[in-house]
Design a protein around this motif. Structure first.
Motif, mmCIF file in Angstrom:
data_model
loop_
_atom_site.group_PDB
_atom_site.id
_atom_site.type_symbol
_atom_site.label_atom_id
_atom_site.label_comp_id
_atom_site.label_asym_id
_atom_site.label_seq_id
_atom_site.Cartn_x
_atom_site.Cartn_y
_atom_site.Cartn_z
ATOM 1 N N CYS A 177 10.031 -17.662 60.803
ATOM 2 C CA CYS A 177 10.290 -18.811 61.668
ATOM 3 C C CYS A 177 11.032 -18.391 62.931
ATOM 4 N N ILE A 178 12.010 -17.497 62.774
ATOM 5 C CA ILE A 178 12.787 -17.027 63.932
ATOM 6 C C ILE A 178 11.880 -16.270 64.901
ATOM 7 N N VAL A 179 11.080 -15.355 64.348
ATOM 8 C CA VAL A 179 10.181 -14.560 65.201
ATOM 9 C C VAL A 179 9.158 -15.453 65.876
ATOM 10 N N ARG A 180 8.635 -16.421 65.129
ATOM 11 C CA ARG A 180 7.624 -17.327 65.684
ATOM 12 C C ARG A 180 8.195 -18.127 66.854
ATOM 13 N N CYS A 181 9.432 -18.585 66.705
ATOM 14 C CA CYS A 181 10.056 -19.348 67.787
ATOM 15 C C CYS A 181 10.271 -18.482 69.023
ATOM 16 N N VAL A 182 10.684 -17.231 68.799
ATOM 17 C CA VAL A 182 10.882 -16.303 69.924
ATOM 18 C C VAL A 182 9.559 -16.056 70.644
ATOM 19 N N ILE A 183 8.500 -15.837 69.870
ATOM 20 C CA ILE A 183 7.186 -15.569 70.461
ATOM 21 C C ILE A 183 6.673 -16.786 71.229
ATOM 22 N N GLU A 184 6.849 -17.990 70.652
ATOM 23 C CA GLU A 184 6.394 -19.196 71.339
ATOM 24 C C GLU A 184 7.164 -19.424 72.633
ATOM 25 N N CYS A 185 8.451 -19.109 72.596
ATOM 26 C CA CYS A 185 9.257 -19.241 73.814
ATOM 27 C C CYS A 185 8.769 -18.277 74.883
ATOM 28 N N LEU A 186 8.495 -17.040 74.475
ATOM 29 C CA LEU A 186 7.983 -16.050 75.422
ATOM 30 C C LEU A 186 6.627 -16.465 75.955
ATOM 31 N N ASN A 187 5.770 -16.983 75.072
ATOM 32 C CA ASN A 187 4.464 -17.456 75.530
ATOM 33 C C ASN A 187 4.608 -18.550 76.574
ATOM 34 N N GLY A 188 5.591 -19.442 76.359
ATOM 35 C CA GLY A 188 5.829 -20.492 77.339
ATOM 36 C C GLY A 188 6.248 -19.936 78.683
ATOM 37 N N VAL A 189 7.115 -18.922 78.666
ATOM 38 C CA VAL A 189 7.556 -18.288 79.918
ATOM 39 C C VAL A 189 6.385 -17.594 80.607
ATOM 40 N N LEU A 190 5.573 -16.885 79.834
ATOM 41 C CA LEU A 190 4.410 -16.206 80.401
ATOM 42 C C LEU A 190 3.453 -17.196 81.065
ATOM 43 N N LYS A 191 3.244 -18.344 80.422
ATOM 44 C CA LYS A 191 2.329 -19.340 80.976
ATOM 45 C C LYS A 191 2.910 -19.999 82.220
ATOM 46 N N ARG A 192 4.228 -20.119 82.278
ATOM 47 C CA ARG A 192 4.847 -20.656 83.489
ATOM 48 C C ARG A 192 4.677 -19.687 84.653
ATOM 49 N N ARG A 193 4.842 -18.404 84.368
ATOM 50 C CA ARG A 193 4.758 -17.407 85.436
ATOM 51 C C ARG A 193 3.308 -17.142 85.835
ATOM 52 N N PHE A 194 2.424 -17.097 84.849
ATOM 53 C CA PHE A 194 1.018 -16.767 85.110
ATOM 54 C C PHE A 194 0.131 -17.864 84.527
#
Length: 266
Positions: A177-194
């Motif tokens: 759950c912790i890793v999944r939340c970190v990955i989803e957060c990173l995915n959100g940042v990536l989608k904001r930037r690109f």
């Protein structure tokens, strides 16, 4: 006296040519302020110069394929695609180049950036070894088209236990759950930037190269303290970190892999 052929209406239409219109190429470094460069290309002047020097050895020999465009022009075109994900024709009109040139440039720059993934992305030793020995090929663009809470349990796609019957399974669920939340957060940042990552329509290999290119660019942006533009959509909200979503578990090999992970690491 005009000949019958030249006076015939169909003949006149046949020999009526459309005048070619030439668009002057855009010169972003001269036209835009630093803030405008961030908004349009996600990088500032110094950052773009860094990218030019970084990719020069990989892109300078591709000028014939990329319609004679300079390395800097190729990088600007690719960055514009990553940032806004417009159609190739729209980006070509914006940058003053042909649609076919945009297609070639996005492919070439993505390959060049993806080749640098080991220089800008750090992998844990175990993860890197597992990736090397278990390369996964995408079988279809819609392989995981179901809703987020219905991913199958596969050897390369771990899901939490629906019911944790042992302390080790509970620890696995917590870590997952912790890793999944970190990955989803990173995915959100990536989608904001690109923005291209929000809805990427490309064949699997090209999509992989574009995704890797954006990851490399993100790490470069982080290294260079490039600000994240605030004019894009915010990251998607995360689920409840204390309660893993319900996943369908329908692969025996996936269960065996998960059990091995729990046995060795939890």
């Amino acid at each position: 006296m005009s000949s019958p052929l030249s006076s015939h209406p169909s003949s006149q239409r046949r020999y009526r040519y459309r005048q070619r219109v030439y668009v002057e190429p855009t010169k972003p470094l001269e036209q835009y302020t630093t803030e405008e460069l961030y908004a349009r290309f996600r990088f500032g002047k110094a950052d773009i110069e860094y990218l030019v020097n970084l990719l020069w050895p990989k892109l300078q020999h591709r000028t014939q394929r990329s319609h004679g465009l300079s390395v800097k022009d190729q990088i600007f075109i690719a960055l514009r695609f990553y940032a806004c994900c417009s159609l190739y024709q729209v980006i070509g009109d914006y940058m003053g180049v042909a649609k076919s040139a945009v297609c070639d440039v996005v492919k070439d720059v993505s390959i060049a950036l993806a080749s640098l993934v080991n220089e800008f992305v750090s992998f844990q030793p175990d993860c890197q070894q597992s990736t090397a020995h278990g390369h996964i090929q995408a079988q279809a663009p819609r392989i995981l088209r179901e809703r987020d809470g219905a991913y199958p349990l596969l050897p390369w796609l771990m899901t939490p236990f629906l019911t944790a019957n042992t302390p080790t399974q509970a620890h696995f669920n917590t870590a997952h759950c912790i890793v999944r939340c970190v990955i989803e957060c990173l995915n959100g940042v990536l989608k904001r930037r690109f923005a291209c990552l929000n809805y990427l329509r490309a064949e699997p290999q090209k999509a992989c190269n574009i995704t890797l290119a954006c990851i490399v660019l993100h790490n470069i942006a982080t290294k260079c303290s490039v600000p994240l533009c605030a004019d894009n959509d915010a990251p998607e909200p995360l689920g409840d970190p204390d309660q893993p979503p319900a996943f369908c578990q329908n692969e025996q090999t996936g269960r065996a892999t998960r059990d091995t992970i729990v046995r060795h690491y939890f």
